[in-house]
Design an enzyme around this catalytic site. Structure first.
Site, PDB file in Angstrom:
ATOM      1  N   ILE A 102       0.731  -1.066   0.020  1.00 29.03           N
ATOM      2  CA  ILE A 102      -0.026   0.078  -0.023  1.00 29.03           C
ATOM      3  C   ILE A 102       0.942   1.210   0.032  1.00 29.03           C
ATOM      4  O   ILE A 102       1.735   1.437   0.960  1.00 29.03           O
ATOM      5  CB  ILE A 102      -0.931   0.040   1.416  1.00 29.03           C
ATOM      6  CG1 ILE A 102      -1.860  -1.136   1.217  1.00 29.03           C
ATOM      7  CG2 ILE A 102      -1.688   1.363   1.154  1.00 29.03           C
ATOM      8  CD1 ILE A 102      -2.626  -1.527   2.598  1.00 29.03           C
ATOM      9  N   HIS A 119      -6.146  -4.164 -10.502  1.00 28.01           N
ATOM     10  CA  HIS A 119      -6.585  -4.986  -9.364  1.00 28.01           C
ATOM     11  C   HIS A 119      -7.551  -5.982  -9.928  1.00 28.01           C
ATOM     12  O   HIS A 119      -8.286  -5.864 -10.679  1.00 28.01           O
ATOM     13  CB  HIS A 119      -7.260  -4.062  -8.591  1.00 28.01           C
ATOM     14  CG  HIS A 119      -8.020  -4.898  -7.222  1.00 28.01           C
ATOM     15  ND1 HIS A 119      -6.841  -5.111  -6.161  1.00 28.01           N
ATOM     16  CD2 HIS A 119      -9.020  -5.595  -6.829  1.00 28.01           C
ATOM     17  CE1 HIS A 119      -7.834  -5.984  -5.294  1.00 28.01           C
ATOM     18  NE2 HIS A 119      -8.962  -6.070  -5.627  1.00 28.01           N
ATOM     19  N   ASP A 155      -7.539   0.192  -2.763  1.00 24.46           N
ATOM     20  CA  ASP A 155      -8.395   0.148  -3.834  1.00 24.46           C
ATOM     21  C   ASP A 155      -9.746   0.563  -3.727  1.00 24.46           C
ATOM     22  O   ASP A 155     -10.663   0.152  -4.189  1.00 24.46           O
ATOM     23  CB  ASP A 155      -8.368  -1.504  -3.822  1.00 24.46           C
ATOM     24  CG  ASP A 155      -7.017  -2.264  -3.688  1.00 24.46           C
ATOM     25  OD1 ASP A 155      -6.185  -1.897  -4.606  1.00 24.46           O
ATOM     26  OD2 ASP A 155      -7.261  -3.391  -3.485  1.00 24.46           O
TER      27      ASP A 155
HETATM   28  C1  GRF Z   1      -1.877  -9.087 -11.214  1.00 25.22           C
HETATM   29  O1  GRF Z   1      -3.022  -9.810 -11.381  1.00 25.22           O
HETATM   30  C2  GRF Z   1      -2.235  -7.805 -10.301  1.00 25.22           C
HETATM   31  O2  GRF Z   1      -3.566  -7.229 -10.615  1.00 25.22           O
HETATM   32  C3  GRF Z   1      -2.319  -8.197  -8.795  1.00 25.22           C
HETATM   33  O3  GRF Z   1      -1.045  -8.913  -8.934  1.00 25.22           O
HETATM   34  C4  GRF Z   1      -0.840  -9.690 -10.133  1.00 25.22           C
HETATM   35  C5  GRF Z   1       0.514  -9.329 -10.715  1.00 25.22           C
HETATM   36  O4  GRF Z   1       0.638  -9.977 -11.806  1.00 25.22           O
HETATM   37  N1  GRF Z   1      -2.095  -7.359  -7.750  1.00 25.22           N
HETATM   38  P1  GRF Z   1       2.014  -9.792 -12.853  1.00 25.22           P
HETATM   39  O5  GRF Z   1       3.212  -9.646 -11.750  1.00 25.22           O
HETATM   40  O6  GRF Z   1       1.949  -8.751 -13.449  1.00 25.22           O
HETATM   41  O7  GRF Z   1       2.285 -11.093 -13.341  1.00 25.22           O
END
Ligand code: GRF
Length: 204
Positions: A102, A119, A155
């Site tokens: 955060i 998210h 969020d």
């Molecule tokens: C994504 O789904 C993002 O929304 C979540 O963690 C994941 C990260 O995936 N917070 P990556 O590292 O981009 O593959």
């Protein structure tokens, strides 16, 4: 050209999608709509290899090295400013793409609204670090992705784009998250493109 910095903690597949779309070496800087100019992380994230492969400078600022979150945020902000984020008249954009921290209020005040996050849920449903697990535990039949402006809540900032994903019977958290990420990557890429093109205005 919109200069973008990306913050990650994990595998960086969203980062890679952004680099593949916007950092084509065959396109001159003067013709580019967007360039990823820096990648930051809170840890030795595996996804930092994508920055290296694309020749984009990367840096790590570890929260454990500082007394509190605000101090960490100040050092992270300074590192981004060294890469031109929010330092001049031209607009820049900081993208949190899997940063599992955060961001502290001082950092948010410095960069928001030119500070966005992706998210893996349809906010305001399932905020927080376990959005995919929480959607499954709630027995939801659909979830999705939200790209939003980061504000001082968790969020809670203004939603820019969303996409739905049906939850299939019996699928695991990993299986569902992987299917969400297949939708998430192009949604994030298109959101950044739309901001750069002036098609999407960030709320003040
Ligand atoms: C994504 O789904 C993002 O929304 C979540 O963690 C994941 C990260 O995936 N917070 P990556 O590292 O981009 O593959």
């Amino acid at each position: 050209m919109l200069k973008v910095a990306v913050l990650i903690s994990g595998s960086g597949s969203n980062l890679k999608a952004l680099l593949d779309e916007f950092n084509d070496p065959a396109v001159a800087d003067t013709d580019a709509l967007v360039r990823i100019v820096a990648v930051g992380s809170d840890t030795d994230a595996p996804g930092l290899v994508h920055a290296e492969a694309a020749g984009v400078p990367a840096f790590v600022v570890r929260p454990g090295d500082y007394d509190d979150r605000e101090e960490w945020g100040q050092v992270l902000a300074a590192a981004l400013q060294e890469h031109g984020m929010n330092t001049g008249p031209e607009p820049t954009l900081v993208v949190s793409a899997g940063l599992m921290r955060i961001l502290p209020p001082g950092f948010v005040r410095e960069f928001s609204p030119r500070l966005i996050n992706t998210h893996p849920a349809l906010l305001p449903l399932f905020p927080g670090a376990h959005a995919v697990r929480d959607a499954l535990a709630a027995g939801a039949v659909e979830t999705g992705v939200t790209v939003h402006v980061i504000d001082e809540g968790v969020d809670t900032g203004p939603v820019l784009r969303q996409a739905r994903v049906e939850i299939l019977p019996g699928e695991s958290e990993d299986e569902l998250h992987e299917r969400i990420k297949q939708i998430e990557r192009p949604l994030l890429v298109d959101t950044v493109r739309a901001i750069a093109a002036g098609e999407l205005t960030l709320p003040e």
